[in-house]
Design a protein around this motif. Structure first.
Motif, PDB file in Angstrom:
ATOM      1  N   LYS A   5      59.997  43.287   8.654  1.00 37.32           N
ATOM      2  CA  LYS A   5      59.203  44.407   9.128  1.00 37.32           C
ATOM      3  C   LYS A   5      58.463  44.034  10.402  1.00 37.32           C
ATOM      4  CE  LYS A   5      58.484  46.362   4.612  1.00 37.32           C
ATOM      5  NZ  LYS A   5      59.171  46.685   3.779  1.00 37.32           N
ATOM      6  N   ILE A   6      58.566  42.767  10.799  1.00 39.59           N
ATOM      7  CA  ILE A   6      57.919  42.296  12.008  1.00 39.59           C
ATOM      8  C   ILE A   6      58.849  42.552  13.184  1.00 39.59           C
ATOM      9  CG2 ILE A   6      56.951  40.303  13.178  1.00 39.59           C
ATOM     10  CD1 ILE A   6      56.484  39.089  10.381  1.00 39.59           C
ATOM     11  N   THR A   7      58.342  43.245  14.187  1.00 38.59           N
ATOM     12  CA  THR A   7      59.138  43.583  15.362  1.00 38.59           C
ATOM     13  C   THR A   7      58.454  43.039  16.604  1.00 38.59           C
ATOM     14  OG1 THR A   7      59.900  45.597  14.272  1.00 38.59           O
ATOM     15  CG2 THR A   7      60.162  45.500  16.646  1.00 38.59           C
ATOM     16  N   TYR A   8      59.253  42.518  17.530  1.00 35.68           N
ATOM     17  CA  TYR A   8      58.735  41.968  18.777  1.00 35.68           C
ATOM     18  C   TYR A   8      59.358  42.701  19.955  1.00 35.68           C
ATOM     19  CZ  TYR A   8      57.266  38.093  15.826  1.00 35.68           C
ATOM     20  OH  TYR A   8      56.688  37.340  14.840  1.00 35.68           O
ATOM     21  N   ALA A   9      58.630  42.711  21.064  1.00 33.15           N
ATOM     22  CA  ALA A   9      59.147  43.254  22.319  1.00 33.15           C
ATOM     23  C   ALA A   9      59.270  42.090  23.302  1.00 33.15           C
ATOM     24  CB  ALA A   9      58.226  44.322  22.869  1.00 33.15           C
ATOM     25  N   PHE A  10      60.469  41.861  23.800  1.00 33.76           N
ATOM     26  CA  PHE A  10      60.721  40.807  24.773  1.00 33.76           C
ATOM     27  C   PHE A  10      61.016  41.463  26.116  1.00 33.76           C
ATOM     28  CE2 PHE A  10      61.934  38.962  20.701  1.00 33.76           C
ATOM     29  CZ  PHE A  10      61.225  37.769  20.729  1.00 33.76           C
ATOM     30  N   GLN A  11      60.381  40.957  27.168  1.00 37.28           N
ATOM     31  CA  GLN A  11      60.603  41.511  28.498  1.00 37.28           C
ATOM     32  C   GLN A  11      61.855  40.877  29.092  1.00 37.28           C
ATOM     33  OE1 GLN A  11      57.269  41.123  31.124  1.00 37.28           O
ATOM     34  NE2 GLN A  11      58.065  42.619  32.554  1.00 37.28           N
ATOM     35  N   THR A  12      62.873  41.708  29.313  1.00 36.56           N
ATOM     36  CA  THR A  12      64.124  41.248  29.915  1.00 36.56           C
ATOM     37  C   THR A  12      64.092  41.556  31.406  1.00 36.56           C
ATOM     38  OG1 THR A  12      65.340  43.313  29.646  1.00 36.56           O
ATOM     39  CG2 THR A  12      65.335  41.800  27.760  1.00 36.56           C
ATOM     40  N   ILE A  13      65.149  41.193  32.097  1.00 38.28           N
ATOM     41  CA  ILE A  13      65.202  41.468  33.534  1.00 38.28           C
ATOM     42  C   ILE A  13      65.401  42.951  33.822  1.00 38.28           C
ATOM     43  CG2 ILE A  13      65.926  39.152  34.213  1.00 38.28           C
ATOM     44  CD1 ILE A  13      68.789  40.180  34.369  1.00 38.28           C
ATOM     45  N   THR A  14      65.772  43.737  32.799  1.00 40.51           N
ATOM     46  CA  THR A  14      66.000  45.162  33.010  1.00 40.51           C
ATOM     47  C   THR A  14      65.019  46.061  32.272  1.00 40.51           C
ATOM     48  OG1 THR A  14      67.612  45.199  31.203  1.00 40.51           O
ATOM     49  CG2 THR A  14      68.468  44.862  33.432  1.00 40.51           C
ATOM     50  N   GLY A  15      64.192  45.513  31.376  1.00 39.74           N
ATOM     51  CA  GLY A  15      63.256  46.335  30.612  1.00 39.74           C
ATOM     52  C   GLY A  15      62.748  45.575  29.401  1.00 39.74           C
ATOM     53  N   LEU A  17      63.133  44.685  25.370  1.00 38.82           N
ATOM     54  CA  LEU A  17      64.025  44.641  24.213  1.00 38.82           C
ATOM     55  C   LEU A  17      63.136  44.595  22.981  1.00 38.82           C
ATOM     56  CD1 LEU A  17      66.898  44.270  23.017  1.00 38.82           C
ATOM     57  CD2 LEU A  17      66.522  41.797  23.235  1.00 38.82           C
ATOM     58  N   ILE A  18      63.205  45.620  22.154  1.00 36.54           N
ATOM     59  CA  ILE A  18      62.385  45.698  20.952  1.00 36.54           C
ATOM     60  C   ILE A  18      63.295  45.418  19.774  1.00 36.54           C
ATOM     61  CG2 ILE A  18      60.902  47.181  19.568  1.00 36.54           C
ATOM     62  CD1 ILE A  18      60.406  48.691  22.331  1.00 36.54           C
ATOM     63  N   VAL A  19      62.964  44.342  19.051  1.00 30.70           N
ATOM     64  CA  VAL A  19      63.889  43.839  18.038  1.00 30.70           C
ATOM     65  C   VAL A  19      63.117  43.264  16.842  1.00 30.70           C
ATOM     66  CG1 VAL A  19      64.081  41.622  19.236  1.00 30.70           C
ATOM     67  CG2 VAL A  19      65.883  42.325  17.717  1.00 30.70           C
ATOM     68  N   PRO A  20      63.607  43.514  15.620  1.00 31.58           N
ATOM     69  CA  PRO A  20      63.002  42.881  14.449  1.00 31.58           C
ATOM     70  C   PRO A  20      63.204  41.365  14.483  1.00 31.58           C
ATOM     71  CG  PRO A  20      64.397  44.726  13.801  1.00 31.58           C
ATOM     72  CD  PRO A  20      64.657  44.459  15.249  1.00 31.58           C
ATOM     73  N   GLN A  21      62.260  40.645  13.936  1.00 32.72           N
ATOM     74  CA  GLN A  21      62.312  39.177  13.943  1.00 32.72           C
ATOM     75  C   GLN A  21      63.607  38.639  13.355  1.00 32.72           C
ATOM     76  OE1 GLN A  21      58.881  36.991  12.481  1.00 32.72           O
ATOM     77  NE2 GLN A  21      60.255  35.651  11.358  1.00 32.72           N
ATOM     78  N   ASN A  22      64.090  39.236  12.283  1.00 29.01           N
ATOM     79  CA  ASN A  22      65.281  38.695  11.617  1.00 29.01           C
ATOM     80  C   ASN A  22      66.579  38.989  12.371  1.00 29.01           C
ATOM     81  OD1 ASN A  22      65.321  41.438  10.959  1.00 29.01           O
ATOM     82  ND2 ASN A  22      66.230  41.077   8.965  1.00 29.01           N
ATOM     83  N   GLU A  23      66.530  39.778  13.449  1.00 29.48           N
ATOM     84  CA  GLU A  23      67.725  40.022  14.253  1.00 29.48           C
ATOM     85  C   GLU A  23      67.822  39.079  15.448  1.00 29.48           C
ATOM     86  OE1 GLU A  23      68.481  44.107  15.230  1.00 29.48           O
ATOM     87  OE2 GLU A  23      68.049  44.757  13.186  1.00 29.48           O
ATOM     88  N   VAL A  24      66.825  38.221  15.623  1.00 26.11           N
ATOM     89  CA  VAL A  24      66.860  37.211  16.678  1.00 26.11           C
ATOM     90  C   VAL A  24      67.519  35.963  16.099  1.00 26.11           C
ATOM     91  CG1 VAL A  24      65.498  35.720  18.181  1.00 26.11           C
ATOM     92  CG2 VAL A  24      64.806  38.099  17.818  1.00 26.11           C
ATOM     93  N   LEU A  25      68.647  35.564  16.644  1.00 25.80           N
ATOM     94  CA  LEU A  25      69.333  34.367  16.182  1.00 25.80           C
ATOM     95  C   LEU A  25      68.801  33.133  16.907  1.00 25.80           C
ATOM     96  CD1 LEU A  25      71.531  33.014  14.476  1.00 25.80           C
ATOM     97  CD2 LEU A  25      73.136  33.493  16.339  1.00 25.80           C
ATOM     98  N   LEU A  26      68.793  33.189  18.238  1.00 23.66           N
ATOM     99  CA  LEU A  26      68.328  32.034  19.004  1.00 23.66           C
ATOM    100  C   LEU A  26      67.997  32.434  20.428  1.00 23.66           C
ATOM    101  CD1 LEU A  26      70.861  31.049  21.035  1.00 23.66           C
ATOM    102  CD2 LEU A  26      71.776  30.249  18.883  1.00 23.66           C
ATOM    103  N   PHE A  27      67.338  31.513  21.110  1.00 28.20           N
ATOM    104  CA  PHE A  27      67.085  31.612  22.539  1.00 28.20           C
ATOM    105  C   PHE A  27      67.767  30.414  23.173  1.00 28.20           C
ATOM    106  CE2 PHE A  27      63.431  33.331  20.313  1.00 28.20           C
ATOM    107  CZ  PHE A  27      63.211  34.549  20.945  1.00 28.20           C
ATOM    108  N   ARG A  28      68.366  30.608  24.334  1.00 32.20           N
ATOM    109  CA  ARG A  28      68.971  29.473  25.030  1.00 32.20           C
ATOM    110  C   ARG A  28      68.657  29.571  26.519  1.00 32.20           C
ATOM    111  NH1 ARG A  28      75.455  30.692  25.107  1.00 32.20           N
ATOM    112  NH2 ARG A  28      75.337  32.333  26.639  1.00 32.20           N
ATOM    113  N   PHE A  29      68.510  28.404  27.133  1.00 31.40           N
ATOM    114  CA  PHE A  29      68.205  28.331  28.559  1.00 31.40           C
ATOM    115  C   PHE A  29      69.508  28.195  29.312  1.00 31.40           C
ATOM    116  CE2 PHE A  29      66.505  26.353  32.442  1.00 31.40           C
ATOM    117  CZ  PHE A  29      65.479  27.244  32.702  1.00 31.40           C
TER     118      PHE A  29
END
Length: 113
Positions: A5-15, A17-29
């Motif tokens: 039920k936890i949702t985050y908003a990540f600022q992308t280069i185009t806008g 991205l609003i996504v629930p925590q459990n739909e984030v798999l990973l971040f990579r550089f």
């Protein structure tokens, strides 16, 4: 797995991205930018000012595995002792990840192992 039920908003280069925590798999550089990979395997490039420290602080589930990878540990199943290769939950077992020795110490503390 329970729906987050936890949702985050990540600022992308185009806008944003609003996504629930459990739909984030990973971040990579990659090529100077952090990217977020969702569980549907879509990649989204984050704004330039985003740092590993900031991403790790978003949720206690987001753990840095190396200088170029932050993983949602809800998808981590196994860490092999010698190689420090990580096995992820299906259907992500084909993604090859390794935890660096430097970050392995921190990961063990967080996971209390």
């Amino acid at each position: 797995m329970e729906v987050s039920k936890i949702t985050y908003a990540f600022q992308t280069i185009t806008g944003y991205l609003i996504v629930p925590q459990n739909e984030v798999l990973l971040f990579r550089f990659n090529e100077g930018y952090w990217q977020i990979m969702l569980t549907n395997r879509s990649l989204h490039t984050l704004r330039l000012h985003v740092t590993a420290k900031r991403l790790s602080e978003v949720s206690s589930s987001y753990i840095q595995m190396g200088q170029e990878c932050i993983l949602n540990v809800e998808y981590l199943v196994f860490i092999e002792h010698k190689s420090l290769q990580c096995l992820l939950r299906p259907p992500f077992e084909d993604i090859k990840l390794f935890v660096s020795r430097r970050f392995y110490v921190h990961l063990r503390e967080i996971l209390d192992i």
